[in-house]
Design a protein around this motif. Sequence first.
Motif, PDB file in Angstrom:
ATOM      1  N   PRO A 140      32.311  12.124  29.851  1.00  0.00           N
ATOM      2  CA  PRO A 140      33.024  11.974  28.567  1.00  0.00           C
ATOM      3  C   PRO A 140      33.386  10.528  28.240  1.00  0.00           C
ATOM      4  O   PRO A 140      33.332  10.122  27.066  1.00  0.00           O
ATOM      5  N   TRP A 141      33.757   9.710  29.245  1.00  0.00           N
ATOM      6  CA  TRP A 141      34.096   8.301  28.975  1.00  0.00           C
ATOM      7  C   TRP A 141      32.856   7.523  28.557  1.00  0.00           C
ATOM      8  O   TRP A 141      32.907   6.669  27.674  1.00  0.00           O
ATOM      9  N   THR A 142      31.738   7.831  29.223  1.00  0.00           N
ATOM     10  CA  THR A 142      30.489   7.168  28.855  1.00  0.00           C
ATOM     11  C   THR A 142      30.097   7.538  27.428  1.00  0.00           C
ATOM     12  O   THR A 142      29.702   6.672  26.634  1.00  0.00           O
ATOM     13  N   LEU A 143      30.253   8.834  27.085  1.00  0.00           N
ATOM     14  CA  LEU A 143      29.940   9.286  25.730  1.00  0.00           C
ATOM     15  C   LEU A 143      30.835   8.573  24.712  1.00  0.00           C
ATOM     16  O   LEU A 143      30.357   8.111  23.662  1.00  0.00           O
TER      17      LEU A 143
ATOM     18  N   PRO B 157      38.656 -11.288  35.492  1.00  0.00           N
ATOM     19  CA  PRO B 157      37.434 -10.831  36.174  1.00  0.00           C
ATOM     20  C   PRO B 157      37.176  -9.339  35.928  1.00  0.00           C
ATOM     21  O   PRO B 157      38.114  -8.566  35.724  1.00  0.00           O
ATOM     22  N   GLY B 158      35.892  -8.972  35.920  1.00  0.00           N
ATOM     23  CA  GLY B 158      35.539  -7.563  35.780  1.00  0.00           C
ATOM     24  C   GLY B 158      35.609  -7.035  34.362  1.00  0.00           C
ATOM     25  O   GLY B 158      35.541  -5.838  34.149  1.00  0.00           O
ATOM     26  N   THR B 159      35.761  -7.909  33.371  1.00  0.00           N
ATOM     27  CA  THR B 159      35.776  -7.474  31.970  1.00  0.00           C
ATOM     28  C   THR B 159      34.722  -8.258  31.185  1.00  0.00           C
ATOM     29  O   THR B 159      34.106  -9.182  31.708  1.00  0.00           O
ATOM     30  N   ALA B 160      34.534  -7.873  29.913  1.00  0.00           N
ATOM     31  CA  ALA B 160      33.536  -8.547  29.073  1.00  0.00           C
ATOM     32  C   ALA B 160      34.190  -9.510  28.075  1.00  0.00           C
ATOM     33  O   ALA B 160      33.526 -10.005  27.176  1.00  0.00           O
ATOM     34  N   TRP B 161      35.510  -9.766  28.239  1.00  0.00           N
ATOM     35  CA  TRP B 161      36.206 -10.607  27.253  1.00  0.00           C
ATOM     36  C   TRP B 161      35.672 -12.023  27.213  1.00  0.00           C
ATOM     37  O   TRP B 161      35.774 -12.700  26.197  1.00  0.00           O
ATOM     38  N   TYR B 162      35.111 -12.496  28.337  1.00  0.00           N
ATOM     39  CA  TYR B 162      34.648 -13.886  28.384  1.00  0.00           C
ATOM     40  C   TYR B 162      33.558 -14.147  27.342  1.00  0.00           C
ATOM     41  O   TYR B 162      33.462 -15.251  26.797  1.00  0.00           O
ATOM     42  N   ILE B 163      32.767 -13.109  27.023  1.00  0.00           N
ATOM     43  CA  ILE B 163      31.688 -13.289  26.043  1.00  0.00           C
ATOM     44  C   ILE B 163      32.270 -13.482  24.646  1.00  0.00           C
ATOM     45  O   ILE B 163      31.880 -14.395  23.904  1.00  0.00           O
ATOM     46  N   VAL B 164      33.249 -12.643  24.302  1.00  0.00           N
ATOM     47  CA  VAL B 164      33.889 -12.734  22.988  1.00  0.00           C
ATOM     48  C   VAL B 164      34.646 -14.059  22.867  1.00  0.00           C
ATOM     49  O   VAL B 164      34.539 -14.760  21.855  1.00  0.00           O
ATOM     50  N   ALA B 165      35.411 -14.420  23.934  1.00  0.00           N
ATOM     51  CA  ALA B 165      36.216 -15.646  23.890  1.00  0.00           C
ATOM     52  C   ALA B 165      35.322 -16.880  23.749  1.00  0.00           C
ATOM     53  O   ALA B 165      35.591 -17.763  22.920  1.00  0.00           O
ATOM     54  N   GLY B 166      34.254 -16.946  24.536  1.00  0.00           N
ATOM     55  CA  GLY B 166      33.352 -18.100  24.475  1.00  0.00           C
ATOM     56  C   GLY B 166      32.663 -18.210  23.130  1.00  0.00           C
ATOM     57  O   GLY B 166      32.587 -19.294  22.539  1.00  0.00           O
ATOM     58  N   ALA B 167      32.188 -17.077  22.613  1.00  0.00           N
ATOM     59  CA  ALA B 167      31.479 -17.092  21.330  1.00  0.00           C
ATOM     60  C   ALA B 167      32.414 -17.501  20.190  1.00  0.00           C
ATOM     61  O   ALA B 167      32.030 -18.289  19.316  1.00  0.00           O
TER      62      ALA B 167
ATOM     63  N   GLN C 154      20.006   2.430  34.287  1.00  0.00           N
ATOM     64  CA  GLN C 154      19.929   3.235  35.500  1.00  0.00           C
ATOM     65  C   GLN C 154      20.719   2.567  36.630  1.00  0.00           C
ATOM     66  O   GLN C 154      21.461   3.237  37.346  1.00  0.00           O
ATOM     67  N   GLY C 155      20.562   1.233  36.734  1.00  0.00           N
ATOM     68  CA  GLY C 155      21.279   0.480  37.771  1.00  0.00           C
ATOM     69  C   GLY C 155      22.784   0.550  37.585  1.00  0.00           C
ATOM     70  O   GLY C 155      23.548   0.517  38.558  1.00  0.00           O
ATOM     71  N   ALA C 156      23.232   0.635  36.323  1.00  0.00           N
ATOM     72  CA  ALA C 156      24.671   0.717  36.047  1.00  0.00           C
ATOM     73  C   ALA C 156      25.211   2.113  36.291  1.00  0.00           C
ATOM     74  O   ALA C 156      26.424   2.326  36.203  1.00  0.00           O
ATOM     75  N   GLY C 157      24.322   3.085  36.529  1.00  0.00           N
ATOM     76  CA  GLY C 157      24.761   4.433  36.854  1.00  0.00           C
ATOM     77  C   GLY C 157      24.701   5.420  35.707  1.00  0.00           C
ATOM     78  O   GLY C 157      25.243   6.519  35.805  1.00  0.00           O
TER      79      GLY C 157
ATOM     80  N   ASN D 159      28.445  -5.390  32.351  1.00  0.00           N
ATOM     81  CA  ASN D 159      29.869  -5.330  32.679  1.00  0.00           C
ATOM     82  C   ASN D 159      30.361  -3.888  32.744  1.00  0.00           C
ATOM     83  O   ASN D 159      31.523  -3.614  32.488  1.00  0.00           O
ATOM     84  N   TRP D 160      29.445  -2.964  33.061  1.00  0.00           N
ATOM     85  CA  TRP D 160      29.785  -1.541  33.078  1.00  0.00           C
ATOM     86  C   TRP D 160      30.725  -1.223  34.224  1.00  0.00           C
ATOM     87  O   TRP D 160      30.722  -1.926  35.233  1.00  0.00           O
ATOM     88  N   ALA D 161      31.562  -0.196  34.072  1.00  0.00           N
ATOM     89  CA  ALA D 161      32.485   0.228  35.128  1.00  0.00           C
ATOM     90  C   ALA D 161      32.696   1.726  34.994  1.00  0.00           C
ATOM     91  O   ALA D 161      32.266   2.330  34.017  1.00  0.00           O
ATOM     92  N   HIS D 162      33.334   2.319  35.991  1.00  0.00           N
ATOM     93  CA  HIS D 162      33.658   3.758  35.941  1.00  0.00           C
ATOM     94  C   HIS D 162      35.144   3.943  36.088  1.00  0.00           C
ATOM     95  O   HIS D 162      35.704   3.474  37.060  1.00  0.00           O
TER      96      HIS D 162
END
Lengths: 100, 237
Positions: free
Chosen positions: A5-8, B212-222, B42-45, B70-73
């Motif tokens: 659900p989070w991925t969706l 660390p571990g977030t995607a904010w650096y892309i937005v901040a830099g841009a 696939q690599g990100a799961g 920057n994917w996470a679970h």
Amino acid sequence: MRLDPWTLAAIIGMALATYACRGGGYWLFRQIKPTPLLRAVMAHIPGTLFVSFVVPALVAGGTQPVVGAAATLVTMVATRSLSLAILAGTAAAWGVWGLG
Amino acid sequence: MTASSSAPVVFTRAGVLRGMKECIPLLIGVTPFGLVCGITAQGAGLSFLETFLMSASVYAGSAQLVVLANWAHPAPVVAATLATFAVNLRMALMGPVLSPWLDRLRGWRLWGSLFVMADQNWAQALGDMTAGGRDAGVLLGSGLIMWVWWIVTGGIGHAMGTVLSLPPGHPLFFAALAVFVSMLANMWRGWGDVLPWVIAGGVAVVTARLLPGTAWYIVAGALAGSMTGGLRDHFRR
């Protein structure tokens, strides 16, 4: 077939954000004319965005991505072919990985 | 198309079919991009179904790669949405350029054409329009073929990733970064880019350290880089 659900939720958010740019941008700029300053800023977004993605990855990654990035850049400038540049860069990174 | 620029804009089946045919060479360039995107997903799961849904509904390779890196679970919903918005902001300027065509369309012809508008077929449609082309169906036709091919190559990439079962840090994942490095070579417009690019890279590195571990650096830099460049260009004139 797994559907988390989070991925969706993330996929739906990404799809809405993308269409807000594709369709919403056209709609918005049909209503209002962007100011010259906004246009000047937006013209710089593609380049600075990809720099912001690439540079921290190179700083954190060490030799493998740096060698790969250099090979990609050289191939791209020499051949102007996206496919060849990606192949050459990945092959170079693979070579470093094999050595280490 | 040699029709004069005063001829009315039309939207015909022939135009859609011509767009489909003329975009086939572009698919060669899209193929490695789609494969890399599928392997990275696939690599990100992500499952095959999740990869399919992302490719079909988002259909924006750069954004998908940036987010997947920057994917996470559980999935970072807000960061993924904002990063996608930042990466795709350029598209907000692409539609208005085609307004001589798009302003003549209504309903699904307009909003469907915008949904399948990607960098490659946008550039192709712009070339057609600039050369005097009056059939707006070209954009939808080329976009539809690219969209289908994007979903197919993403699926093949995902299957390749499953078969190879690559460990994290495998050099094949470098291909995602190589996509952006090679696109940067195309985006280089001259020495005026040095200052905004250096600011962007510096701010991105510092932000990546702080968050660390977030995607904010892309937005901040841009944001930092493009505002620096935009303000300079605006007030130098």
